[in-house]
Design an enzyme around this catalytic site. Structure first.
Site, short mmCIF file in Angstrom:
data_model
loop_
_atom_site.label_atom_id
_atom_site.label_comp_id
_atom_site.label_asym_id
_atom_site.label_seq_id
_atom_site.Cartn_x
_atom_site.Cartn_y
_atom_site.Cartn_z
N ARG A 106 3.89 -19.88 2.76
CA ARG A 106 3.43 -20.10 4.14
C ARG A 106 3.39 -21.59 4.48
NH1 ARG A 106 2.67 -14.85 5.75
NH2 ARG A 106 1.72 -13.55 4.17
N GLY A 121 -0.85 -11.77 -5.06
CA GLY A 121 -2.27 -11.44 -5.18
C GLY A 121 -2.56 -10.03 -4.74
N ASP A 178 -4.00 -15.61 6.85
CA ASP A 178 -2.73 -16.19 6.37
C ASP A 178 -2.05 -17.07 7.42
OD1 ASP A 178 -3.03 -14.93 3.94
OD2 ASP A 178 -1.96 -13.13 4.58
N ARG A 181 -5.45 -17.90 -9.86
CA ARG A 181 -6.29 -17.33 -8.78
C ARG A 181 -7.40 -16.44 -9.35
NH1 ARG A 181 -2.33 -15.14 -4.19
NH2 ARG A 181 -4.30 -14.94 -3.10
N SER A 209 -12.77 -9.68 1.96
CA SER A 209 -11.44 -9.57 1.34
C SER A 209 -10.95 -8.13 1.37
CB SER A 209 -11.49 -10.06 -0.12
OG SER A 209 -10.31 -9.68 -0.79
N LYS A 266 -5.88 -19.12 -2.11
CA LYS A 266 -4.61 -18.43 -1.79
C LYS A 266 -3.53 -18.89 -2.77
CE LYS A 266 -6.26 -15.91 1.43
NZ LYS A 266 -6.43 -14.48 1.15
N GLN A 280 -8.29 -7.23 -0.04
CA GLN A 280 -7.76 -6.92 -1.37
C GLN A 280 -8.86 -6.34 -2.24
OE1 GLN A 280 -5.90 -10.50 -2.82
NE2 GLN A 280 -4.23 -10.38 -1.34
N ARG A 333 0.83 -1.21 0.00
CA ARG A 333 0.00 0.00 0.00
C ARG A 333 0.86 1.26 0.00
NH1 ARG A 333 -2.70 -4.23 1.80
NH2 ARG A 333 -4.99 -4.27 1.89
#
Ligand code: S3P
Length: 449
Positions: free
Chosen positions: A404, A109, A328, A137, A180, A355, A182, A43
């Site tokens: 992850r 993403g 996450d 995705r 979300s 994800k 995002q 961001r």
């Protein structure tokens, strides 16, 4: 864009399938500075690129995902420079230029979805591509609202590659189907260039870093419960900010400390935001010994230093509503559950399937490969805890290129009876390039092959 060492590091990680291994050994002790937050880093770069004038960003996470966003903002016309003090971005004043080649967001993403919103708002045209994971995705969740605002979007069945052309956008009133951040952030970034008041009605609270950071660039956004409103058009002004530490990355050292006998680890400077701190509340409900001390405020975020000490963990039946605040962290929470006493049920994990890999299936497979009973029922993951000394280990974890899953597998190996290997440690650099080095500094027996 002038990038020296970080760029070189990124390139060397791409496509390098280095396996890694971890073994139980001595207790983990010491202090670790949490790496810069990935969400805040994306961001900061995007808002700085949209702003008029110069911004200074300190503590930016120099991971593969964030560097992909840095390169994309440079290709869209921002001046992007790295020097001894951090990153200096010369913004475009809301006027992105058409890049000469498709913007390649790699594995990210967040990068691709937020930039789609930003590009739409500036009226520019850009093509977006990514690696094989990102290309599989769903993008319609962002393209649908952007099209409703008036952007022209062409995609391959709602997936990358995407071509996007912003036009004079109009405000929308949008209720995303999924919780979300995002999606919310992509709409808000587009709304900066749209005429009128855009409203996003969230089905559940999600991370609010965009809303917290916008005022630092002179932007105005209002939040009332689950409703976020932004009146466009707005112009932003460059600023100085420091990126706080990432609670999602800190989770690996914290959970390692909880399960490796005799450990005591402090992670410093991590974001303390209700929209991100679900994991730490859950661990306390499981009986974890965590202590906090207040840190500084950076980029509109409070921070804390968090100390974790080993202790017995109890299983938990975890409600679906908490998922967005720790989305996450489920793979590594499932590792903690494997060392707990009793059966854990983690509910409502449908979003994990969308994800970097199908993380729901990948997490269950990670556990079963190491002798832990785990199964998926609908959207729930059920883990039979083996207790503090009961995890066999000895598995070879397939990471499916998912950072992850890779880090979670290595954390499991630190407390299991037999070593745990993972097929590919290269992708860890997408979010936490210093992970293995940081864990070694605490005394972990962990290395790449
Ligand atoms: C992110 C939001 C989350 C999270 C991702 C970062 C963000 O995705 O999984 O790693 O920075 O906005 P969703 O909001 O799509 O669940």
């Amino acid at each position: 864009m002038q990038l020296a060492t970080p760029e070189a590091a990124f390139v060397s990680h791409q496509g390098s399938e280095k396996s890694a291994i971890s073994r139980s050994g001595k207790a983990l002790c010491g202090r670790l500075r949490a790496p810069g937050d990935k969400s805040v880093s994306h961001r900061a770069l995007i808002l700085a690129a949209l702003a008029q004038g110069e911004s200074r960003i300190r503590g930016l996470l120099e991971s593969g995902d964030v560097l992909a966003t840095a390169r994309a903002t440079a290709a869209l016309g921002a001046g992007v420079h790295r020097d001894a003090e951090g990153w200096r971005i010369v913004g475009t004043g809301g006027r992105f230029t058409r890049p000469g080649a498709p913007l390649d967001l790699g594995n990210s993403g967040t990068g691709v979805r937020l930039l789609m919103g930003a590009v739409a708002g500036t009226g520019a045209t850009a093509d977006f591509v990514g690696d094989s994971s990102l290309s599989s995705r769903p993008m319609a969740r962002v393209l649908d609202p952007l099209a409703a605002m008036g952007a022209e979007c062409t995609s391959t069945g709602g997936r990358l590659p995407v071509r996007l052309t912003g036009a004079p956008l109009k405000a929308i009133d949008w209720t995303p189907q999924m919780a979300s951040a995002q999606v919310k952030s992509a709409i808000l970034l587009a709304a900066l260039g749209a005429q009128g008041e855009t409203i996003v009605r969230e089905p559940a609270p999600t991370r609010d870093h965009t809303e917290r950071m916008l005022p630092l660039f002179g932007g105005r956004v209002e939040t009332d419960g689950l409703t976020v409103r932004l009146k466009g058009p707005q112009s932003l002004t460059g600023t100085e900010l420091t990126v706080p530490g990432d609670p999602s990355s800190a989770a690996f050292a914290v959970i390692a400390a909880l399960i490796v006998p005799g450990s005591r680890v402090t992670v410093t400077g991590l974001i303390d935001n209700p929209a991100r701190s679900g994991l730490y509340k859950v661990l306390e409900r499981m009986g974890a010994k965590l202590t906090r001390s207040q840190g500084e405020t950076h980029s509109g975020e409070n921070t804390i230093d968090l100390t974790a000490e080993t202790g017995p963990l109890d299983a938990i039946d975890l409600e679906a509503e908490i998922a967005p605040s720790m989305i996450d962290e489920y793979p590594v929470l499932a590792v903690a559950a494997a060392f707990a006493r009793g059966e854990t049920r983690l509910r409502g994990l449908a979003e994990l399937r969308a994800k970097e890999s199908d993380r729901l299936a990948g997490t269950a497979a990670l556990l079963t490969a190491n002798g832990i009973n785990a199964r998926i029922e609908g959207d729930d993951l059920i883990v039979t805890g083996c207790g503090p000394d009961g995890v066999r280990g000895g598995g070879h974890v397939r990471t499916h290129g998912d950072h992850r899953l890779a880090m979670s597998g290595l954390v499991l190996g630190l407390a299991a009876r037999q070593p745990v290997s993972i097929d590919d440690a290269g992708m860890i650099a997408t979010s936490y390039p210093g992970f293995i080095r940081d864990m070694q500094s605490l005394g972990a027996d962990m290395e790449t092959a």
